[in-house]
Write a protein that holds these residues in place. Structure first.
Motif, mmCIF file in Angstrom:
data_model
loop_
_atom_site.group_PDB
_atom_site.id
_atom_site.type_symbol
_atom_site.label_atom_id
_atom_site.label_comp_id
_atom_site.label_asym_id
_atom_site.label_seq_id
_atom_site.Cartn_x
_atom_site.Cartn_y
_atom_site.Cartn_z
ATOM 1 N N THR A 29 0.835 -1.203 0.000
ATOM 2 C CA THR A 29 0.000 0.000 0.000
ATOM 3 C C THR A 29 0.866 1.248 0.000
ATOM 4 O O THR A 29 0.623 2.187 -0.765
ATOM 5 C CB THR A 29 -0.949 -0.001 1.215
ATOM 6 N N ALA A 30 1.890 1.272 0.847
ATOM 7 C CA ALA A 30 2.797 2.429 0.885
ATOM 8 C C ALA A 30 3.507 2.604 -0.448
ATOM 9 O O ALA A 30 3.635 3.727 -0.948
ATOM 10 C CB ALA A 30 3.811 2.265 2.016
ATOM 11 N N LEU A 31 3.958 1.513 -1.038
ATOM 12 C CA LEU A 31 4.641 1.597 -2.330
ATOM 13 C C LEU A 31 3.702 2.121 -3.419
ATOM 14 O O LEU A 31 4.126 2.850 -4.315
ATOM 15 C CB LEU A 31 5.200 0.229 -2.725
ATOM 16 N N THR A 32 2.429 1.780 -3.316
ATOM 17 C CA THR A 32 1.440 2.215 -4.298
ATOM 18 C C THR A 32 1.053 3.681 -4.109
ATOM 19 O O THR A 32 0.918 4.424 -5.070
ATOM 20 C CB THR A 32 0.171 1.346 -4.203
ATOM 21 N N LYS A 33 0.870 4.094 -2.856
ATOM 22 C CA LYS A 33 0.329 5.428 -2.583
ATOM 23 C C LYS A 33 1.388 6.507 -2.417
ATOM 24 O O LYS A 33 1.056 7.680 -2.374
ATOM 25 C CB LYS A 33 -0.556 5.378 -1.339
ATOM 26 N N ASP A 34 2.657 6.135 -2.306
ATOM 27 C CA ASP A 34 3.707 7.140 -2.144
ATOM 28 C C ASP A 34 4.708 7.028 -3.281
ATOM 29 O O ASP A 34 5.532 6.113 -3.294
ATOM 30 C CB ASP A 34 4.411 6.965 -0.800
ATOM 31 N N PRO A 35 4.678 7.958 -4.226
ATOM 32 C CA PRO A 35 5.610 7.890 -5.347
ATOM 33 C C PRO A 35 7.071 8.034 -4.929
ATOM 34 O O PRO A 35 7.968 7.688 -5.685
ATOM 35 C CB PRO A 35 5.176 9.034 -6.253
ATOM 36 N N VAL A 95 11.995 -2.552 1.567
ATOM 37 C CA VAL A 95 12.873 -2.449 2.740
ATOM 38 C C VAL A 95 12.862 -1.019 3.272
ATOM 39 O O VAL A 95 12.745 -0.788 4.480
ATOM 40 C CB VAL A 95 14.307 -2.914 2.397
ATOM 41 N N GLU A 96 12.963 -0.043 2.371
ATOM 42 C CA GLU A 96 12.919 1.358 2.789
ATOM 43 C C GLU A 96 11.613 1.657 3.520
ATOM 44 O O GLU A 96 11.613 2.276 4.601
ATOM 45 C CB GLU A 96 13.042 2.285 1.578
ATOM 46 N N VAL A 97 10.489 1.232 2.958
ATOM 47 C CA VAL A 97 9.185 1.485 3.562
ATOM 48 C C VAL A 97 9.108 0.831 4.942
ATOM 49 O O VAL A 97 8.718 1.457 5.925
ATOM 50 C CB VAL A 97 8.055 0.971 2.645
ATOM 51 N N ALA A 98 9.490 -0.422 5.033
ATOM 52 C CA ALA A 98 9.393 -1.154 6.303
ATOM 53 C C ALA A 98 10.255 -0.534 7.396
ATOM 54 O O ALA A 98 9.876 -0.542 8.569
ATOM 55 C CB ALA A 98 9.779 -2.612 6.097
ATOM 56 N N GLU A 136 -8.290 -2.060 6.545
ATOM 57 C CA GLU A 136 -7.138 -2.594 5.819
ATOM 58 C C GLU A 136 -6.568 -1.543 4.863
ATOM 59 O O GLU A 136 -7.290 -0.680 4.382
ATOM 60 C CB GLU A 136 -7.558 -3.817 4.999
ATOM 61 N N ARG A 137 -5.266 -1.657 4.601
ATOM 62 C CA ARG A 137 -4.564 -0.842 3.621
ATOM 63 C C ARG A 137 -4.727 0.657 3.866
ATOM 64 O O ARG A 137 -4.796 1.452 2.939
ATOM 65 C CB ARG A 137 -4.998 -1.224 2.202
ATOM 66 N N LEU A 170 -6.356 7.188 2.814
ATOM 67 C CA LEU A 170 -5.073 7.876 2.811
ATOM 68 C C LEU A 170 -5.181 9.111 3.697
ATOM 69 O O LEU A 170 -6.045 9.965 3.485
ATOM 70 C CB LEU A 170 -4.708 8.285 1.381
ATOM 71 N N LEU A 171 -4.314 9.185 4.725
ATOM 72 C CA LEU A 171 -4.266 10.331 5.628
ATOM 73 C C LEU A 171 -2.893 10.986 5.502
ATOM 74 O O LEU A 171 -1.874 10.305 5.607
ATOM 75 C CB LEU A 171 -4.460 9.893 7.088
ATOM 76 N N TYR A 172 -2.869 12.295 5.320
ATOM 77 C CA TYR A 172 -1.612 13.036 5.285
ATOM 78 C C TYR A 172 -1.308 13.594 6.672
ATOM 79 O O TYR A 172 -2.143 13.547 7.574
ATOM 80 C CB TYR A 172 -1.686 14.155 4.247
#
Length: 185
Positions: free
Chosen positions: A11-17, A23-26, A76-77, A99-101
């Motif tokens: 989800t993070a990889l999809t929603k954050d360009p 690994v970076e996200v985790a 979820e997600r 999605l929350l900013y």
């Protein structure tokens, strides 16, 4: 459990360009860490270990800048981008694929023990520093603009902006500051 962790990372990889790898996200996404800690705290809360749940949410707030009450309901997600300054109250409900900013508040307006925080339905996006206050509903796939103060329900598929938030778009409000050059023709 591992499938859920993988789904959160996807989800993070999809929603954050800006995300470059799993690994970076985790390792470096505080919003993701806050969601993971919330899930542990929520399990403890629902299994009558409330003090430990609150301690985990408190430490998580210190580490991530994201405050999520362990009694809140989160689907979820859900992706929290940047995270810092997020507040999600006790009776808040967040659907799937939300999605929350940073700086978002899902706050209460009552001191009674009742539903006093917002419900954010599936697919909604809430912009930076938006405040959604009280037992209202942000409908499916709705968008709340950055800095908006929302005190009334938001219909599904609607974008709201301003203080107090108002719908925008073809059926929404006109621009309050029309361009004088265009207006003079």
């Amino acid at each position: 459990m591992f499938d859920r962790l993988k789904a959160d990372i996807r989800t993070a990889l999809t929603k954050d360009p800006a995300a470059t790898s799993a690994v970076e996200v985790a390792l470096t996404y505080p919003g993701l860490h806050a969601i993971w800690a919330y899930r542990i705290a929520h399990w403890l809360w629902t299994n009558d270990r409330r003090l430990l749940a609150r301690l985990i949410s408190h430490v998580t707030r210190f580490l991530t800048g994201v405050e999520i009450h362990p009694a809140a309901e989160i689907g979820e997600r859900v992706f929290i981008d940047h995270g810092m300054g997020i507040v999600i109250g006790e009776t808040a409900e967040i659907g799937d694929d939300v999605l929350l900013y940073h700086g978002v508040t899902l706050g209460g307006t009552s001191m009674r023990r009742e539903k006093r925080h917002p419900t954010v339905e599936d697919g909604a996006t809430v912009g930076a520093d938006a405040s959604i206050m009280g037992p209202i509903t942000v409908g499916e796939n709705a968008s709340v603009g950055a800095g908006a103060v929302v005190v009334d329900d938001v219909a599904p598929e609607t974008t709201v902006v301003g203080n107090p938030a108002e719908p925008v778009g073809a059926a929404g409000i006109a621009s309050p500051n029309p361009d004088p050059i265009i207006a003079d023709g």
